[in-house]
Design an enzyme around this catalytic site. Sequence first.
Site, mmCIF file in Angstrom:
data_model
loop_
_atom_site.group_PDB
_atom_site.id
_atom_site.type_symbol
_atom_site.label_atom_id
_atom_site.label_comp_id
_atom_site.label_asym_id
_atom_site.label_seq_id
_atom_site.Cartn_x
_atom_site.Cartn_y
_atom_site.Cartn_z
ATOM 1 N N GLU A 184 -2.906 42.864 -36.072
ATOM 2 C CA GLU A 184 -3.401 41.517 -36.443
ATOM 3 C C GLU A 184 -2.964 41.202 -37.861
ATOM 4 O O GLU A 184 -3.785 40.849 -38.713
ATOM 5 C CB GLU A 184 -4.930 41.493 -36.341
ATOM 6 C CG GLU A 184 -5.446 41.956 -34.984
ATOM 7 C CD GLU A 184 -6.970 42.017 -34.895
ATOM 8 O OE1 GLU A 184 -7.595 42.436 -35.890
ATOM 9 O OE2 GLU A 184 -7.530 41.655 -33.851
ATOM 10 N N CYS A 223 -15.489 38.876 -33.037
ATOM 11 C CA CYS A 223 -15.506 38.459 -34.437
ATOM 12 C C CYS A 223 -15.370 36.949 -34.580
ATOM 13 O O CYS A 223 -16.032 36.336 -35.405
ATOM 14 C CB CYS A 223 -14.427 39.177 -35.238
ATOM 15 S SG CYS A 223 -12.762 38.961 -34.643
#
Lengths: 671, 671
Positions: free
Chosen positions: B331, B427
Amino acid sequence: MTINRLNEKLSPASTVPLKSVSIHDPFWTSYANLAREAVIPYQWEALNDRVEGAEPSYAIQNLRIAAGIEQGSFNGFVFQDSDLYKWLEAVGYRLSTHPDPHWEAIADEAIDLLEKVQLPDGYINSFYQINGLDKRWSNLTEAHELYCAGHLIEAAVSYYHATGKRKVLDIACRFADCIDNTFGTEPGKIQGYDGHQEIELALVKLYQTTGEERYMKLAAYFIDERGNSPAFFLDEFEKRGRTSIWSPNPHMPDNTRKPDLKYFQADVPVREQKHAVGHSVRAVYMYTAMADLAGLNNDPTLLEACRTLWKDMTRKQMYVTGGIGSTHHGEAFTASYDLPNDTVYAETCASIGLVFFASRMLRLEPKAEYADVLERALYNTVISGIALDGKSYFYVNPLEVWPHACSCNPGKHHVKPVRQHWFGCACCPPNIARLLTSLGEYIYTTDAASRTAYTHLYIGSEANVQLGDSTFKLSQTTAMPWSGSASFRLSELSGSASFSLAFRLPGWTNGNRPTVLLNGQPLADSAAEVRDGYLVITREWSNEDTIELTLAMPVLRLTANAEVRYNAGRLALQRGPLVYCIEELDNGSKLSSLAIKAEGDFATETNDNLLPGAIVLVGEGYRDTEVVEADQLYSSASIPQPEAAAIRAVPYALWGNRTPGEMSVWIRYRN
Amino acid sequence: MTINRLNEKLSPASTVPLKSVSIHDPFWTSYANLAREAVIPYQWEALNDRVEGAEPSYAIQNLRIAAGIEQGSFNGFVFQDSDLYKWLEAVGYRLSTHPDPHWEAIADEAIDLLEKVQLPDGYINSFYQINGLDKRWSNLTEAHELYCAGHLIEAAVSYYHATGKRKVLDIACRFADCIDNTFGTEPGKIQGYDGHQEIELALVKLYQTTGEERYMKLAAYFIDERGNSPAFFLDEFEKRGRTSIWSPNPHMPDNTRKPDLKYFQADVPVREQKHAVGHSVRAVYMYTAMADLAGLNNDPTLLEACRTLWKDMTRKQMYVTGGIGSTHHGEAFTASYDLPNDTVYAETCASIGLVFFASRMLRLEPKAEYADVLERALYNTVISGIALDGKSYFYVNPLEVWPHACSCNPGKHHVKPVRQHWFGCACCPPNIARLLTSLGEYIYTTDAASRTAYTHLYIGSEANVQLGDSTFKLSQTTAMPWSGSASFRLSELSGSASFSLAFRLPGWTNGNRPTVLLNGQPLADSAAEVRDGYLVITREWSNEDTIELTLAMPVLRLTANAEVRYNAGRLALQRGPLVYCIEELDNGSKLSSLAIKAEGDFATETNDNLLPGAIVLVGEGYRDTEVVEADQLYSSASIPQPEAAAIRAVPYALWGNRTPGEMSVWIRYRN
C-alpha cells in the site's frame, strides 16, 4: 456434438527430420551458432556450478549425490534435473547437424552419470532419490517427476537420432516402462497425471522413435485422464495431508496450498476445455501432445479441442509478438483481450511451446494460419529471449518498458529492462537452446498422401526430402527476414517426378500475391493453386528446376481489436515476420510522447551495428510539446501540440541489446 | 545546511474548533448526514459483529475478553482495537455538532468497557492482554500497540471536546503516561518507536487538549528518534528471534520477514527524508505530526523537511484525484511519476491522511497550494471512498477500471469495480466517518498575529470566530461545488473591528480573479491584496457586512507532466474542485475507444439521479471505428477513424454508484 460434426480422416504430414536439413542462412546461422558455440558451453558450465556470479544450478551435483558418487543434500528446484535433460536434448540436435567428438564425449559422460542414477526399476529423480524414495509419486501435482521424465525422454530421443547410440534411449525406455507400470486405470496403479504436462509429448516422441505402442497409449492415457472427476490433484492433496512444497507453512490457511485446477488445465477433461487457462507453458505443452495424439489416433474430438484452444489462444490471448501469458501471477493466461503491455509475462518458454503446438497443428492441417503464428512467436518473442552474445536471457518479454517503473513498482519487478544471466529457475535458456538447435525441423513438412512438400518458413537451408517413393534435395536461399525473396532449387531427384511444392504465403504479405519465376520465367497464376494460404505448384519436376519467389514485404501498421483496451489509439509496426518496436536510444526518452503518422511511407535503413544486415524503419511522426512545468504534475494551461519528429523502429527481437532504456511496441498514432 | 538557511519564526494559525462550526451545505450536509445517520450506526453494528454477510470485526468481543467479561481468544487483526477507537472519535465529532443522548449513552458504554480493559499501569491492548502481556512492547515494528494507543487518544480528545466528560480522556492520559514511562532515551526505557505512525499526531492533540508538555515532548521524541542508526526495527527483529506476525513460517527465508525500513519511513531520520516512500498512510500520519511539531517547537528543520516531503509527494507522486500510493504491494508509494491508472492503490485512508497533513501545513503557512491539495483529496478520493448510501466503501481508488481485467488479472484483483461492504481490515470506513464528522475543522483558520481569518474551503457553514480580542460569526452560503458563488456575512461582532478576511483563490479558477462584492458593491482590486493564493480584505468590519464572491469555474482540461508516461495523449477534466471521469453507463463500453476534442466548450447538465444538483459535463469527442474483425486480434487492413461522439463525464467522487462498468479519468484527446 463435435464428434458427429467431424467426419474427416486425419493423415498427418511428416516433418523432414533434423538430420536431413542443414541451415545456411545469414540470419539464422548466427542464432544457431550462438546456441552451438555460446549457449551450450555456457550452460554446461552453469549445470556444473562453474559460472562465477551466477546462481548455482546444482543439477549435476544433485545427480551425483543421487548416484552415490558424492555426499550432500538436494539443492535447487524440485525439477532441477530437467535442466540437464534440456541441455542434453540441445546437444543431441547440435550433434545431428554438427557432429563433434568433444561434445559427444561430454554428453556420454553425462549419460553415464544418468545410468548410475537410474534405479533397477527404471526410476530416476534426484530429488526423491536423495530425500526419500518412499515419498515418490506422492505429489504429482507439484513435484514434477513426470515432467523431468519427459525431458529425459526428449533428450534421449534427440541424442539417439544424432548419434545412433542407444544407451540413453534405453535409460529413457526403462523409465517409461516404470511409469507405464505405475500409472493407469488398472487396479493397483495410480490413476493420475503430472502437475506439469511434458511427459505426454515426450512419450509420443518415444513411440515415434521406438515404435513401442505402449508409450503412445500411455501418453493418450495421461491426456484422457486429465481433468476427470473426482479431481486427482484434490484427492492427492488430501492424501498427503494438505501439504505443499511451495508453501510448507502449516499455519497458513489451506487455500494458499490447495491446488487451483485451472492452473494445471485439470479443471475439466481436455476435450471440454474451451479457453486457454492457467500456466501457459503447461498449457501449450499439453496442447502439443493433444495435437500429436489427434493425428496418431485419428481422433477428431481431440483435433476439435485443439482447434478450439488454438483459436482462443491465438485470437483472444496472444500478444502481437507471439507472446502468451498475460500475468506473472502463476505465469498464466488471464482471459480474452486482457493483454497489458507493461505488466505482461509472455514467458520465452511459453512462446517456444507455442511453436511446438503450431508445428503439430501444421502437420495435421497445412494451413498458413498455424505457420503464421509459429513464425510470429519464433521471430519475435523466442529470439528476443536471448541476447546477441548468447549470454543473457529474457524470461519475460514485455511490449512496453519504462525501466524506472520496473525498478520502483513491485507490480513490474518481473519485467526486466535488460536480459539476465543464468537464473535459479533456468527453464528459458536451455529451452531456447533446444529450439535454436532443432530449427531445421520446423521449416518443411511432407504429405505423402497428396505428394506435397510444404515450405512453412523461409530460412536458407538444404533439405533432403522423401516424398513417397521420390527423394530429392530442396535448396532454399533467402534474404529474409530483411527482404522478401526466396529461391528454391531441386536436385538429386532420380529423373523427374510429379508432385507438388507448396510455399507459404505469409499473412504479412498483406494479401499481395507473390511474383513467382519457374526456371526464370514468370509462372502464370493459373499454373499454381492457392490453398489454405499456400501457393501450391503441381507439375513434373526435374533436377535443377528453380522457383524464385518475391514476397511483398510492406511495413504494416497493425491495429488491435478494440476489445484490447490497452492498445486503443496505438498501432504496431511489422515488416515481414518481424514486429518492430521503438527504443529510447533511437528516439529519446518519454516514448509515450511520440505518435506516428497513421499514413505515409517508411524508409528502411540498414543498421549493421544492431545486427549485420538489420533493417530499421524510419517514419514520420510527432512529439508532443511539453506543457507542464518541470516541478508540477498537472496543468490546465494548454494541451500538448504535435511537433514533427522522426520515429525510428528496430526489430523487437533485437531490443535491449544496446544502451538500456525505454521500449514500446505499441505506438500512439495521429490521423 | 537547511538549519542555517531558515531564519523564520513560526506562528502557526489556529483552527476554528469543531464545536464553533456548523455546516449547512447542500452538498456536504448529505455526506455529514450519511456519516451520522448511516455510517456510525452501521459501524457500531459491525464492531459488535451484528452485520449479516459481513466479516466479523471482533473489535468489541476482543475488548470484552481482555476485560474478563467474556471468555475466548483474540480474533481479527492485531490492530483491531483501533476500529472501535476510530468509531468513537467519529461519535465524538458527531456529538460536538449534533448532541444526541442515544449515541452518547452507547459511547459511554464503550468507554466503560475500555475502563475495565485498562491495566493498573495504564496499558490497553486486547491482543497482548489476551495473548500474553509478557510479550507486550516486544514487536513495535508490527504489532501496532502505539498505533492503537494513538487512536484511543484521538477518540478521547474528540469525545472530551464534545461532551466535557473526562473519563475517556483520563484513560487516554493514563495510557500516555504508561507510554511515556516506557519509551525514551533514558536508561531502562525502550529507545524505539511504532511501526505505524499515529501516536505522534495523537500525543500532539493530547498536549493541545490537556496542556501537559510531556505529551508533546514524547511526540517529538518519537519523531526525532525515528530512522536513527542503528535501526531500532532491525535490532528488535534480531531480539525477537527473527519472527514475524505476518509470515510466521520459520522455514521461509529471513528476507521475507526482515523489516523493510523504507516501508516504515525509518531508513533515515525524518529530517533527512527527501522523498515520500513506503506505506502511504504511515507516511502522511507521520508528516502530519512533523508539521504539528514544527509549529509547536518553532522548529525550522522540521518545517523544511515537511516542505520537501510535501513537494515530493504532491508534485511527483500524487494522482490528479488527490490519491497517493501507486502500488498495492505494501500500500505504498513507488517513485516519481510512476502513477499507473489501472493498477493504482490510492487508498482512501491515505488521502484522508493527506488532508490531515495539508491542514497542518496550512496552519504553518497559509498558502493556497496546501488548501488546493486538501480540497483535491477531499472532493475526489476521500468521498469516492463511500457509496451514496453510506453502506459500501472503496479502499482502492482507481483512475481507470475495466471490470473484466479486474476479475481475470491477479495484478488488478485489488481494484474493485464496485464498492465493498465491511472489510476484515476495516480501516477506511471509520476513517471516512471521522473525517466527514469533523469536516468543520478544515474550513477556517485564524492567525491572531496578522489578525486574519482564513476561509480555505467553500462549504456552507456558520463559524464562531475568535480573532485576538474580537469575536464574530462568519456565515458562509455557497452553491459549490456546482457553481462558483460564495457569500459571507458577519454578525455578532461587538461594534466594529479592524482585521483581515482572507478567501482562498482556488487553482481551479485558472487564474481568473473573482468578482467581489462588498456589501453589494463591487470591490476595487486595490481594496484587496492577493497573498499566497488568498484574496485578503483588510478593513474595519461591522455586523451585517457581506462579501459575495463569484469564482470562475471553467471546465479545465488537465494534462499531466510528460514524465507520467501513463497519461500521454490523454487529458482529465476538472470543474471546480471536482475531477470528472467517464463511465460505461453514459458512454458505452470500450471507453478507450473514445477521444475528446482538445478544444471547445462543454455543456453542463444537471443530473439529479446521480445526486440532487449534480453537474455532469457533455463535450464533443470521437469514437474510433472498429477495424479489426470480431474473431481476430490484429489487422493491418486500416487504421480506426474518428466518428463524432458525445462524451459525458460525471464527478469522480460519484462514480460506481450506478450500473457497474468501465470508468476512466484520463481520456484520450484529439487535436
